[in-house]
Design a protein around this motif. Sequence first.
Motif, PDB file in Angstrom:
ATOM      1  N   TYR A 214      71.772  72.937 114.535  1.00  0.00           N
ATOM      2  CA  TYR A 214      72.871  72.079 113.739  1.00  0.00           C
ATOM      3  C   TYR A 214      73.519  72.992 112.611  1.00  0.00           C
ATOM      4  CZ  TYR A 214      71.652  67.904 116.019  1.00  0.00           C
ATOM      5  OH  TYR A 214      71.273  66.752 116.992  1.00  0.00           O
ATOM      6  N   LYS A 215      74.671  73.329 112.414  1.00  0.00           N
ATOM      7  CA  LYS A 215      74.892  74.343 111.429  1.00  0.00           C
ATOM      8  C   LYS A 215      76.565  73.653 110.899  1.00  0.00           C
ATOM      9  CE  LYS A 215      76.450  76.875 115.351  1.00  0.00           C
ATOM     10  NZ  LYS A 215      76.002  78.033 116.188  1.00  0.00           N
ATOM     11  N   GLY A 216      76.627  74.269 109.682  1.00  0.00           N
ATOM     12  CA  GLY A 216      78.001  74.051 109.289  1.00  0.00           C
ATOM     13  C   GLY A 216      78.145  74.265 107.665  1.00  0.00           C
ATOM     14  N   PHE A 217      79.484  74.044 107.128  1.00  0.00           N
ATOM     15  CA  PHE A 217      79.794  74.224 105.479  1.00  0.00           C
ATOM     16  C   PHE A 217      79.366  72.841 104.892  1.00  0.00           C
ATOM     17  CE2 PHE A 217      82.426  72.950 102.372  1.00  0.00           C
ATOM     18  CZ  PHE A 217      82.213  74.306 101.318  1.00  0.00           C
ATOM     19  N   ILE A 218      78.354  73.045 103.717  1.00  0.00           N
ATOM     20  CA  ILE A 218      77.908  71.751 103.028  1.00  0.00           C
ATOM     21  C   ILE A 218      78.451  71.959 101.678  1.00  0.00           C
ATOM     22  CG2 ILE A 218      75.900  72.859 102.520  1.00  0.00           C
ATOM     23  CD1 ILE A 218      74.585  70.136 102.895  1.00  0.00           C
ATOM     24  N   ALA A 219      78.749  70.554 101.118  1.00  0.00           N
ATOM     25  CA  ALA A 219      79.323  70.817  99.609  1.00  0.00           C
ATOM     26  C   ALA A 219      78.908  69.360  99.081  1.00  0.00           C
ATOM     27  CB  ALA A 219      80.786  70.774  99.612  1.00  0.00           C
ATOM     28  N   GLY A 220      78.549  69.158  97.841  1.00  0.00           N
ATOM     29  CA  GLY A 220      77.924  68.240  97.271  1.00  0.00           C
ATOM     30  C   GLY A 220      78.077  68.102  95.718  1.00  0.00           C
ATOM     31  N   LEU A 221      77.650  66.806  95.107  1.00  0.00           N
ATOM     32  CA  LEU A 221      77.743  66.900  93.872  1.00  0.00           C
ATOM     33  C   LEU A 221      76.417  66.226  93.271  1.00  0.00           C
ATOM     34  CD1 LEU A 221      80.577  65.273  91.541  1.00  0.00           C
ATOM     35  CD2 LEU A 221      78.355  64.134  91.547  1.00  0.00           C
ATOM     36  N   SER A 222      75.712  66.574  92.243  1.00  0.00           N
ATOM     37  CA  SER A 222      74.433  65.924  91.749  1.00  0.00           C
ATOM     38  C   SER A 222      74.753  65.374  90.326  1.00  0.00           C
ATOM     39  CB  SER A 222      73.636  67.004  91.799  1.00  0.00           C
ATOM     40  OG  SER A 222      73.128  67.308  92.923  1.00  0.00           O
ATOM     41  N   TYR A 223      74.046  64.156  89.773  1.00  0.00           N
ATOM     42  CA  TYR A 223      74.259  63.626  88.724  1.00  0.00           C
ATOM     43  C   TYR A 223      72.914  63.192  88.070  1.00  0.00           C
ATOM     44  CZ  TYR A 223      75.303  60.826  84.656  1.00  0.00           C
ATOM     45  OH  TYR A 223      75.256  60.132  83.257  1.00  0.00           O
TER      46      TYR A 223
END
Length: 372
Positions: A214-223
Motif C-alpha cells: 500500500y503506498k501513496g501521498f499522505i497529508a495531515g494536521l495535528s493539534y
Amino acid sequence: MKKRALLLAVAAATVTSAAFATPQTQWQEGQWQVDLGAWNTEASVNYDKLDGEGGDGTTNDKWNFTGGLTYGLNDKWAVQYNYYGLKTKGSSETDGLGTDGNAQEVNALYSINKNFAAYAGYNRIKNKFTSDDISESLTNNVAQIGIIGKAPLTDKLDVYGKAAIGTKNTTIWEAGLGYSITPDLDVSAGYRYVNTKFVDKGYYDAADDANISYKGFIAGLSYRFGADRDEAPAPQPAAPVYRPQPQPQAAPVVQQAPVRNDYYLESVHFGFDEDQPLSTEQSKLDHFVQVAKANPTHTFKLVGNTDSRGTDGYNNALSQRRVDNVAAYAQSQGVPASQLVLNYKGENDPVASNDSDQGRADNRRVDIWENK
C-alpha cells in the motif's frame, strides 16, 4: 479469473505509523494530540509469485481518512490510537476488484530524546475486497515495533522519517516535511509505503508466498492541548500577629558582614529546541569554569531561559534542562555543586523581542551571575 480469486483471498496487514502530522518525539504529562489527515492509497501485488504469469496487479488510488489520538503519560511515555482507511478503486489490472477496509492500532511510545522516539503496539487490519458482484472481508492481527526521527530545517520546518517492522512479513517507511503554524498546530506532507504478507504458498493455488503493498501521498494536521501548566500559587499575606514591644536595651556592637551582590558574568546560548549549548559557546563555558575555580568562596547563579515558542510547561522544562547541562559541565571540570545556584525562568524573562529570528536566538540562553 485466477488473478481475481487470488486478489479476493488477500490477507494483508499493514503497520501504521506513530502519528499523522509532524510526528512528536517528546510529550508532556496530560497533553492530548488530535491528528486528522488523508492518504491517497493504491494497492499492488506481484503476480509472478501467484501464478507465474508475471506483471503487477495495481488498483486505482483513492483518498482515505486517517485519524489518531495521543495522550502524554509523562515526559517519556505516551499512548496512542490510530485509524487508517484502506480503500482503493478497482482497475483493469485487477479485473475491477478494489479494496474497502481499515486498520486500527494501539501503540505505546517512548521518547529517547528530542530527535527520536520508539513505539510498539498492536494493529488490527480489516481488508474488505469488493467488485460489482463480489465482497469478502479478511482480518489480520499484527504486532509491530518502530522508530520515529525528526530534525529541524528552520525554526518552523521539520523533516521527519518513520520506519517499522511487524509480523506478517510487514515493513513500513514514511518520510516528509512538517510545518509549525503555531506551537500547538502542525501540518505535514509526505509519502507512505507499506509492504506486508499477501498469501502463503498454495493458498488458492499460489505458486509462492506473496506480499502486497500500500503506498501513496499522505497529508495531515495535528493539534495539541491540555498539557499541565501549573503555576506556583501567589503567596498569601500572613495574618497579623500581636507581639508585645520589647523594652529598649542597649544595642550590642555587631560586626557587619560585607554586602555581597550578583554581578553578570556570561550568557551561554542555545539552538532552537536544543538543551546543549551551541558549539560556538565553548569559550564562554571555559571562562565560567576558570572564574569559578579561581574564586571558591563565590557562588554562581545559573538562570535558564527560552524563546516564546512552545507551551509554558514545555519551555519551563527546556530551560531547566539547559541549566542542568551547563551545571553538569562545570562540575565535570571541577567546580563543586555547592558553588552553583540553579534557577529556571522559561520564556518569562526575554532580553529581546520574540518577533524576529535574532530576538528569539538572543532569548535562548543561560545567564551566569557571580555573587561576590
